[in-house]
Design a protein around this motif. Structure first.
Motif, PDB file in Angstrom:
ATOM      1  N   CYS A 138       0.833  -1.206   0.000  1.00 40.34           N
ATOM      2  CA  CYS A 138       0.000   0.000   0.000  1.00 40.34           C
ATOM      3  C   CYS A 138       0.869   1.258   0.000  1.00 40.34           C
ATOM      4  CB  CYS A 138      -0.924   0.008   1.211  1.00 40.34           C
ATOM      5  SG  CYS A 138      -2.096  -1.370   1.269  1.00 40.34           S
ATOM      6  N   VAL A 139       1.929   1.235   0.807  1.00 41.04           N
ATOM      7  CA  VAL A 139       2.834   2.390   0.860  1.00 41.04           C
ATOM      8  C   VAL A 139       3.503   2.597  -0.495  1.00 41.04           C
ATOM      9  CG1 VAL A 139       4.937   3.314   1.901  1.00 41.04           C
ATOM     10  CG2 VAL A 139       3.222   2.173   3.334  1.00 41.04           C
ATOM     11  N   GLY A 140       3.955   1.501  -1.111  1.00 43.84           N
ATOM     12  CA  GLY A 140       4.595   1.604  -2.421  1.00 43.84           C
ATOM     13  C   GLY A 140       3.659   2.148  -3.481  1.00 43.84           C
ATOM     14  N   LEU A 141       2.414   1.685  -3.465  1.00 42.29           N
ATOM     15  CA  LEU A 141       1.421   2.194  -4.424  1.00 42.29           C
ATOM     16  C   LEU A 141       1.166   3.678  -4.208  1.00 42.29           C
ATOM     17  CD1 LEU A 141      -1.181  -0.733  -4.460  1.00 42.29           C
ATOM     18  CD2 LEU A 141       0.394  -0.084  -6.301  1.00 42.29           C
ATOM     19  N   ALA A 142       1.088   4.078  -2.940  1.00 43.11           N
ATOM     20  CA  ALA A 142       0.834   5.488  -2.640  1.00 43.11           C
ATOM     21  C   ALA A 142       1.991   6.368  -3.117  1.00 43.11           C
ATOM     22  CB  ALA A 142       0.607   5.666  -1.143  1.00 43.11           C
ATOM     23  N   ILE A 143       3.233   5.921  -2.848  1.00 45.27           N
ATOM     24  CA  ILE A 143       4.397   6.724  -3.275  1.00 45.27           C
ATOM     25  C   ILE A 143       4.467   6.813  -4.796  1.00 45.27           C
ATOM     26  CG2 ILE A 143       6.917   6.749  -3.343  1.00 45.27           C
ATOM     27  CD1 ILE A 143       6.893   5.599  -0.526  1.00 45.27           C
ATOM     28  N   GLN A 144       4.212   5.681  -5.455  1.00 41.99           N
ATOM     29  CA  GLN A 144       4.256   5.697  -6.916  1.00 41.99           C
ATOM     30  C   GLN A 144       3.139   6.575  -7.484  1.00 41.99           C
ATOM     31  OE1 GLN A 144       6.844   4.125  -8.457  1.00 41.99           O
ATOM     32  NE2 GLN A 144       6.182   5.311 -10.259  1.00 41.99           N
ATOM     33  N   ALA A 145       1.979   6.584  -6.796  1.00 40.01           N
ATOM     34  CA  ALA A 145       0.877   7.437  -7.250  1.00 40.01           C
ATOM     35  C   ALA A 145       1.237   8.914  -7.108  1.00 40.01           C
ATOM     36  CB  ALA A 145      -0.381   7.120  -6.437  1.00 40.01           C
ATOM     37  N   VAL A 146       1.960   9.254  -6.037  1.00 45.71           N
ATOM     38  CA  VAL A 146       2.404  10.635  -5.871  1.00 45.71           C
ATOM     39  C   VAL A 146       3.406  11.013  -6.963  1.00 45.71           C
ATOM     40  CG1 VAL A 146       3.649  12.221  -4.364  1.00 45.71           C
ATOM     41  CG2 VAL A 146       1.931  10.690  -3.399  1.00 45.71           C
ATOM     42  N   VAL A 147       4.335  10.092  -7.241  1.00 43.68           N
ATOM     43  CA  VAL A 147       5.324  10.350  -8.288  1.00 43.68           C
ATOM     44  C   VAL A 147       4.644  10.555  -9.642  1.00 43.68           C
ATOM     45  CG1 VAL A 147       7.280   9.390  -9.569  1.00 43.68           C
ATOM     46  CG2 VAL A 147       7.186   9.176  -7.070  1.00 43.68           C
ATOM     47  N   ASP A 148       3.633   9.732  -9.916  1.00 45.32           N
ATOM     48  CA  ASP A 148       2.919   9.812 -11.200  1.00 45.32           C
ATOM     49  C   ASP A 148       1.804  10.853 -11.171  1.00 45.32           C
ATOM     50  OD1 ASP A 148       4.558   7.776 -12.019  1.00 45.32           O
ATOM     51  OD2 ASP A 148       3.090   6.180 -11.655  1.00 45.32           O
ATOM     52  N   ARG A 149       1.604  11.531 -10.023  1.00 40.53           N
ATOM     53  CA  ARG A 149       0.559  12.539  -9.878  1.00 40.53           C
ATOM     54  C   ARG A 149      -0.823  11.967 -10.225  1.00 40.53           C
ATOM     55  NH1 ARG A 149       2.749  17.538  -9.196  1.00 40.53           N
ATOM     56  NH2 ARG A 149       4.975  17.757  -9.708  1.00 40.53           N
ATOM     57  N   SER A 150      -1.116  10.774  -9.636  1.00 42.18           N
ATOM     58  CA  SER A 150      -2.410  10.126  -9.881  1.00 42.18           C
ATOM     59  C   SER A 150      -3.222  10.151  -8.590  1.00 42.18           C
ATOM     60  CB  SER A 150      -2.210   8.687 -10.368  1.00 42.18           C
ATOM     61  OG  SER A 150      -3.458   8.027 -10.462  1.00 42.18           O
ATOM     62  N   GLY A 151      -4.241  11.007  -8.532  1.00 34.29           N
ATOM     63  CA  GLY A 151      -5.080  11.104  -7.349  1.00 34.29           C
ATOM     64  C   GLY A 151      -5.934   9.869  -7.136  1.00 34.29           C
ATOM     65  N   THR A 152      -6.381   9.260  -8.238  1.00 35.99           N
ATOM     66  CA  THR A 152      -7.231   8.064  -8.120  1.00 35.99           C
ATOM     67  C   THR A 152      -6.471   6.920  -7.477  1.00 35.99           C
ATOM     68  OG1 THR A 152      -8.429   8.727 -10.106  1.00 35.99           O
ATOM     69  CG2 THR A 152      -8.647   6.431  -9.387  1.00 35.99           C
ATOM     70  N   ARG A 153      -5.256   6.664  -7.949  1.00 36.81           N
ATOM     71  CA  ARG A 153      -4.475   5.571  -7.373  1.00 36.81           C
ATOM     72  C   ARG A 153      -4.063   5.887  -5.927  1.00 36.81           C
ATOM     73  NH1 ARG A 153       0.388   4.118 -10.996  1.00 36.81           N
ATOM     74  NH2 ARG A 153       0.266   6.324 -11.601  1.00 36.81           N
ATOM     75  N   LEU A 154      -3.838   7.149  -5.631  1.00 42.77           N
ATOM     76  CA  LEU A 154      -3.509   7.525  -4.253  1.00 42.77           C
ATOM     77  C   LEU A 154      -4.688   7.257  -3.315  1.00 42.77           C
ATOM     78  CD1 LEU A 154      -1.501   8.783  -2.293  1.00 42.77           C
ATOM     79  CD2 LEU A 154      -2.438  11.044  -2.874  1.00 42.77           C
ATOM     80  N   ALA A 155      -5.906   7.585  -3.767  1.00 43.03           N
ATOM     81  CA  ALA A 155      -7.098   7.309  -2.953  1.00 43.03           C
ATOM     82  C   ALA A 155      -7.304   5.809  -2.789  1.00 43.03           C
ATOM     83  CB  ALA A 155      -8.318   7.959  -3.593  1.00 43.03           C
ATOM     84  N   LEU A 156      -7.074   5.063  -3.882  1.00 39.42           N
ATOM     85  CA  LEU A 156      -7.210   3.606  -3.813  1.00 39.42           C
ATOM     86  C   LEU A 156      -6.212   3.019  -2.826  1.00 39.42           C
ATOM     87  CD1 LEU A 156      -8.431   0.964  -4.835  1.00 39.42           C
ATOM     88  CD2 LEU A 156      -6.726   0.994  -6.687  1.00 39.42           C
ATOM     89  N   ALA A 157      -4.958   3.505  -2.878  1.00 46.15           N
ATOM     90  CA  ALA A 157      -3.939   3.014  -1.947  1.00 46.15           C
ATOM     91  C   ALA A 157      -4.321   3.349  -0.508  1.00 46.15           C
ATOM     92  CB  ALA A 157      -2.581   3.625  -2.295  1.00 46.15           C
ATOM     93  N   GLY A 158      -4.875   4.548  -0.297  1.00 42.62           N
ATOM     94  CA  GLY A 158      -5.299   4.924   1.048  1.00 42.62           C
ATOM     95  C   GLY A 158      -6.429   4.052   1.558  1.00 42.62           C
ATOM     96  N   GLY A 159      -7.393   3.727   0.693  1.00 41.24           N
ATOM     97  CA  GLY A 159      -8.493   2.861   1.098  1.00 41.24           C
ATOM     98  C   GLY A 159      -8.024   1.458   1.440  1.00 41.24           C
ATOM     99  N   VAL A 160      -7.117   0.917   0.623  1.00 40.93           N
ATOM    100  CA  VAL A 160      -6.578  -0.429   0.923  1.00 40.93           C
ATOM    101  C   VAL A 160      -5.800  -0.418   2.225  1.00 40.93           C
ATOM    102  CG1 VAL A 160      -5.030  -2.248   0.108  1.00 40.93           C
ATOM    103  CG2 VAL A 160      -6.515  -1.055  -1.515  1.00 40.93           C
ATOM    104  N   MET A 161      -5.080   0.697   2.470  1.00 37.87           N
ATOM    105  CA  MET A 161      -4.307   0.792   3.714  1.00 37.87           C
ATOM    106  C   MET A 161      -5.221   0.805   4.934  1.00 37.87           C
ATOM    107  SD  MET A 161      -1.390   3.609   4.712  1.00 37.87           S
ATOM    108  CE  MET A 161      -0.489   3.213   3.218  1.00 37.87           C
ATOM    109  N   VAL A 162      -6.361   1.475   4.815  1.00 40.44           N
ATOM    110  CA  VAL A 162      -7.328   1.474   5.917  1.00 40.44           C
ATOM    111  C   VAL A 162      -7.825   0.057   6.188  1.00 40.44           C
ATOM    112  CG1 VAL A 162      -9.624   2.239   6.627  1.00 40.44           C
ATOM    113  CG2 VAL A 162      -8.043   3.863   5.584  1.00 40.44           C
TER     114      VAL A 162
END
Length: 629
Positions: free
Chosen positions: A54-78
């Motif tokens: 989840c952390v890796g997906l979130a960091i990669q989403a920030v690098v790629d500037r993808s809000g959708t993937r960042l939200a998805l990573a946050g939901g999975v982390m919860v």
């Protein structure tokens, strides 16, 4: 099985062929609890191991500037955090339940075996070993049984994470897959040595426990002979041996723990070094590197369970071996109750010696060998310590009856009865026919002064029946303990009562009254008393003299004093020279003074509970007994 449902209605029949087989039997009998622990463990470990992804997906989403993937990573982390919390809570609950229920099962098995074997148990296993098994060993056995499911969950989680890493990032996943088996197996060469040291520690601890138990049990005697410091020095030495063995064992386990910390660190360094090179070449992204790095760090958590299971097995194996050795003991003669449950009545007969105790009579047995007398008493009770023909009650072999029926029919009080701690009322609350009241039994056993002493020594106890008795009755004298134990036996009112030296620690005045009290209270019931006391023998309806393991003579006390020199030698404590003189025809008129002196010397050596030895009634009774010689 939940903790609130304990004890088990039936703990089962254990596989006591060896320690490992016993551990496996315990695991199989808790399969439901083990599966629950495994399921919650998988949820917990999987949730923890998924966080790096989840952390890796979130960091990669920030690098790629993808809000959708960042939200998805946050939901999975919860979800992972929720799974972690729920899984950890219920894993701990299931693990503690498995631990306690496994320990409780072992304790029930030991208690059942102790009740089954009776006094024969301590003849075949040291009392200290039984104490060690039922206290410290059951905890270690329970620890291993509950740790198996947690270890299995951790191992399965590691396999899943390795597969996920290979799929997610093959270049780094292969490094992890190759390194983890090395981490898991690196300590295996050290485990045999660690196990041996743990075995030595447990063995020395068991010896120290046995020595402590024996010292405490004999403390009164040790103080009397001035041997208290000697035994304390022995225990100090045994305690130091345990300490040294524990330090040597701890050193080995510390080495294993250090390896478990060092090797994951080396693997982490290798992953980071290789990952940085891959990132520089553009073959992996920053998020992927962080994911693999975090996963390796997280995997050190389930890897610790490899060390724990090794420790648990090393400590539980000798404990399980000792428990299995006790549980494997069987009664010398036992047909598992092939007859229907009944309480037979009639003559009590021992085929081995030919002893016959007629129904409803007071029979005294004189035997020059105390050990032989103890074995005969056990046979008469239906639980012998050696193989041989079973005693018969009313023609029914006792070993063919269910154990409860046999012990209801024949009660044996050995020469060293045990008083359990608690109030006197609780001590006398035993299975009984209801025909004998506690007051009558206490009166027959001459416990008036015991009741007074208990009432005076117990604060806040207005009624002597509510007075507290310390463990094993150590606050009482030997004679007081004997009389309370006798009262407890009289209350049960069995079909046949066997007493082995019930008055050996009682003064002669009290002994004479006990003899009359027991005879009166047991009128019409079968009573067998092993004794060499003239006061008891003169009250018996029938005396059986045993010599060389067989019945040698039968009669009354006066008859046997006249006709059986060997009987007279045992009862009056004659020397070999005196016995030879009597066989050569010494006139009977020269005998009374000598015999009376012997009897007085014998009774003078007893523990005095009061100062009534010189009572006129006692002297008169002794003179009556000896005049016939």
């Amino acid at each position: 099985m939940q903790i609130q449902d304990l004890p088990y209605p039936d703990p089962g029949v254990p596989d006591a062929r060896s320690g490992p087989r016993f551990l496996w039997w315990l695991f199989r009998n808790q399969l439901g609890g083990q599966l629950k622990s495994l399921a919650w463990g998988l949820l917990h470990f999987a949730s923890v191991s998924a966080l790096p992804f989840c952390v890796g997906l979130a960091i990669q989403a920030v690098v790629d500037r993808s809000g959708t993937r960042l939200a998805l990573a946050g939901g999975v982390m919860v979800l992972c955090c929720a799974g972690n919390a729920i899984g950890d809570t219920f894993l701990h609950r299931a693990a503690v339940t498995n631990w306690i229920t496994a320990a409780a099962r072992v304790q029930q098995l030991l208690a059942r075996k102790t009740a089954l074997l009776g006094s024969a148990l301590t003849r075949r296993v040291a009392a200290g070993e039984v104490v060690a098994v039922s206290t410290g060993d059951v905890e270690k056995i329970g620890w291993f049984v509950e740790a198996v499911s947690r270890f299995t969950a951790a191992a399965l989680t590691i396999v899943l994470v390795c597969v996920a890493l290979v799929v997610y990032e093959p270049a780094l996943g292969v490094v992890v897959v190759l390194g983890l088996p090395v981490l898991a197996l690196a300590v295996l060469p050290l485990l045999p040595r660690a196990t041996r040291r743990a075995d030595v520690q447990r063995e020395k601890a068991g010896r120290a426990t046995e020595l402590a138990s024996d010292t405490v049990a004999g403390l009164r005697v040790l103080r009397g002979i001035g041997g208290e410091e000697l035994f304390l020095d022995r225990y100090r030495g045994a305690s130091q041996d345990v300490r040294h063995a524990a330090v040597r064992s701890a050193r080995m386990w510390s080495l294993i723990s250090a390896i478990q910390v060092l090797l994951p660190g080396l693997l982490l360094i290798a992953v980071v070094w290789h990952g940085v090179h891959l990132a520089r070449e553009g073959r992996i992204g920053v998020g992927e590197l962080v994911t693999v790095y975090s996963s390796v760090m997280i995997l050190t958590y389930p890897l610790r369970h490899f060390e724990e299971i090794a420790m648990a097995y090393s400590f539980s194996r000798p404990s399980a071996k000792r428990a299995a050795r006790v549980l494997a003991l069987e009664r010398a003669t036992d047909t598992a109750g092939s007859r229907a449950a009944e309480v037979p009545a009639g003559d009590l007969y021992d085929p081995t010696t030919g002893l016959l105790a007629p129904a409803g009579r007071f029979t005294a047995v004189v035997c020059g060998d105390p050990d032989e007398a103890g074995r005969l008493a056990e046979r008469l009770g239906g639980h012998p310590s050696e193989q041989g023909a079973s005693a018969l009650l009313g023609g029914v072999p006792l070993d063919e009856l269910p154990l409860n029926s046999a012990r209801t029919a024949v009660l044996v009080q050995d020469k060293d009865p045990v008083l359990l701690s608690g109030t006197l009322r609780e001590l006398l609350d035993v299975p009984a026919s209801g025909a004998v009241a506690a007051e009558d039994a206490l009166a027959a056993a001459q416990c008036d002064d015991v009741l007074t002493a208990l009432a005076q020594g117990s604060l806040g106890a207005d009624d002597a029946m509510d007075a507290r008795i310390t463990e094993r009755g150590r606050s009482l004298s030997g004679g007081q303990r004997q009389r309370l134990a006798l009262a407890r036996s009289l209350i049960t009112d069995p079909e046949a009562l066997v007493l082995d030296e019930p008055t050996s620690a009682v003064d002669s005045h009290t002994e004479a009254r006990i003899a009359q009290g027991v005879r009166t209270l047991r009128a019409g019931r079968t009573t067998v008393v092993f004794t060499s006391s003239p006061l008891l023998l003169d009250r018996a309806d029938r005396i059986v003299f045993l010599h060389d393991g067989a019945v040698s003579a039968v009669g009354t006390h006066r008859e046997l004093l006249h006709t059986e020199p060997r009987y007279r030698a045992v009862v009056t404590r004659e020397t070999d020279e005196e016995t030879t003189t009597h066989r050569d025809g010494t006139p009977a008129g020269n005998q009374p003074a000598k015999t009376l002196g012997k009897s007085l010397d014998k009774n003078a050596g007893k523990t005095l509970d009061d100062d009534a030895l010189a009572d006129d009634d006692v002297l008169h009774r002794l003179e009556e007994i000896e005049e016939t010689a």
